[in-house]
Design an enzyme around this catalytic site. Structure first.
Site, mmCIF file in Angstrom:
data_model
loop_
_atom_site.group_PDB
_atom_site.id
_atom_site.type_symbol
_atom_site.label_atom_id
_atom_site.label_comp_id
_atom_site.label_asym_id
_atom_site.label_seq_id
_atom_site.Cartn_x
_atom_site.Cartn_y
_atom_site.Cartn_z
ATOM 1 N N ARG A 41 3.341 -3.228 8.581
ATOM 2 C CA ARG A 41 3.947 -2.586 9.460
ATOM 3 C C ARG A 41 2.648 -1.762 10.257
ATOM 4 O O ARG A 41 2.341 -0.943 9.423
ATOM 5 C CB ARG A 41 5.162 -1.596 9.090
ATOM 6 C CG ARG A 41 6.182 -2.515 8.394
ATOM 7 C CD ARG A 41 7.398 -1.834 8.395
ATOM 8 N NE ARG A 41 7.892 -1.534 9.572
ATOM 9 C CZ ARG A 41 8.952 -0.641 9.876
ATOM 10 N NH1 ARG A 41 9.324 0.142 9.177
ATOM 11 N NH2 ARG A 41 9.371 -0.502 11.080
ATOM 12 N N ASP A 76 6.388 9.021 12.415
ATOM 13 C CA ASP A 76 5.758 7.948 11.755
ATOM 14 C C ASP A 76 4.084 7.992 11.844
ATOM 15 O O ASP A 76 3.781 7.337 11.085
ATOM 16 C CB ASP A 76 6.188 6.436 12.243
ATOM 17 C CG ASP A 76 7.605 6.180 11.700
ATOM 18 O OD1 ASP A 76 8.608 6.630 12.373
ATOM 19 O OD2 ASP A 76 7.817 5.550 10.803
#
Lengths: 294, 294
Positions: free
Chosen positions: A48, A194
């Site tokens: 990711r 994030d």
């Protein structure tokens, strides 16, 4: 290691702080399985691309492992470091909660997005940690959770976490967020992150929409995240936003809900820092101008 | 009449222009079934409170029926008026298309929301009518459709309508709309409307979010709607926004996707007119200040 990679890609493990811990334990697994560590680290890193915490966890465990001379020593050192990160995570979340709770008042209705709770961390949560602490301190705080399409972390995880604890929560569709803000039904917005670059906060797709509405209606928009989320050496334009499979949008629990149409399915968006009222970290609350922190 | 009521409530018939026609035919049915017309009209009116077109259609057919002396005459007159509204709808949509197409350029990517296509009307569509006409005129126009939670009119209806006609369409989740706008991936936004008061456009929940993002990034935000959608005698605060059953959010094709949590599920939101660049009607394009039109 392959199992961990799959768990991260399929998002059975998700949430920036949880990915930090998972990344570190991935290195531990690679030591255990006698893999080429650099190769394993690169593969883990690619699972990711947007949350910076994953790379932070991998880096810390890799650096620790490098101190060992034998395979066994490398394993022991990586394991020690991964365990340390894991324990740090719960501790820093409680600190984020402590500092953030000061921003919430008795009677506040707080909107949150996606899941920045204990299911996104090892324990306690970042944004939900702030809410938990405020409630523990005796403040009456209610929550509005957005469902968070396409994978519904808001309904499946956040609403579940809060209900389980007896916290008052109302679920809405994501598209209703700005209207709920316009109607004056919430007082504050608290979300996770994030990656925080020197100009923007990357968080789950849909965060930007709430930030715009909060700005328009002069509501505080807070980001709660550990310092490992900061990446002030980069700008918004340098960060790759993960695009996920269109079938996440076309299908729902295996049932087709759209014709076989092209889909653009970004996992994150970026909210410019001038739309962020404050960032709540384990070291305290940071206010604008944020560039003085870089 | 009961069947029609159920079809409107369950949204098997939906879309403001289609509701106008359905309302008129509801009066025809009430004549046919020898009902108390006032009572039947009131019940039909209550099925959905936000779209003004439903009441316009009922009113027009009621006024026509009042011209009859016998039950049979009333039926004939109501039927004639309902047929007239039905034929008017397709015709006015083509005019909306003609005027609106002038606002689109060759190469434009247009974002739309919910379904303002032929499935929301008798034919051709309002917002999608604008896109259809531009393409017929030889302009290369592509579409970004938002899925429109909870009932997914964007994926189930709009994407289907456009795919069927070979129009290039990309589906996104609603929460990605503002990000797609920020990324410069669309040039214009065109949506329909359920009621236009003197200060706001009521349309499917989520419209406001796109209007805010379009305003922030200086993109044109157009509303395409027949004049029967206008209700300039009222203000935003006078209009009741329909709240629908929370199970629309908690369940997906009968499958639970959320814990048994409280849900707030408004069907519409209101976008203040100062965020609307122009309104495309069957009489031409209206630009601000809109109050000169009231």
């Amino acid at each position: 290691v392959e199992e961990l990679e799959e768990a991260i890609k399929s998002m059975r493990i998700r949430g920036a702080p949880a990915l930090e811990v998972a990344g570190a334990f991935g290195v531990v697994l690679a030591c255990m399985e006698k893999r080429n560590l650099l190769h394993a680290a690169k593969r883990l890193l690619k699972t990711r691309p947007t949350a910076v915490n994953l790379s932070r966890g991998i880096e810390r465990a890799m650096n620790a492992a490098r101190g060992g001379k034998t395979r066994d020593e490398m394993f022991e050192l990586a394991l020690k470091e991964a365990g340390k990160i894991m324990r740090e995570d719960a501790r820093r979340n409680k600190l984020i909660g402590k500092y953030g709770a000061k921003l919430l008042r008795d009677g506040d209705v707080v909107m949150t997005y996606c899941n920045a709770g204990r299911l996104a961390c090892t324990d306690y949560g970042t944004a939900l940690g702030v809410i938990r602490t405020a409630i523990k301190e005796g403040k009456n705080v209610k929550v509005v959770a957005c469902e968070t399409r396409p994978l519904l972390q808001g309904s499946r995880l956040t609403a579940w976490e809060l209900l389980e604890e007896g916290i008052d929560v109302t679920l809405i569709t994501d598209n209703a967020g700005p209207w709920v803000i316009r109607k004056g039904m919430v007082d504050k917005i608290v979300v996770g992150a994030d990656r925080i670059t020197k100009d923007a906060v990357f968080n789950k797709i849909g965060t930007y929409s709430l930030a715009l509405a909060a700005f328009e209606h002069r509501l505080p928009f807070y980001v709660a995240a550990p310092l490992s989320t900061f990446d002030f050496g980069r700008e918004e334009k340098d960060v790759k936003v993960e695009e996920r499979d269109g079938d996440e949008v076309r299908y729902f629990s295996g049932i087709p809900v759209a014709p076989p149409v092209k889909v653009y399915n970004p996992a994150f968006d970026a909210t410019p820092l001038d739309k962020v009222s404050a960032i709540i970290t384990e070291k305290g609350v940071i206010y604008p101008p944020y560039d003085s922190w870089s």
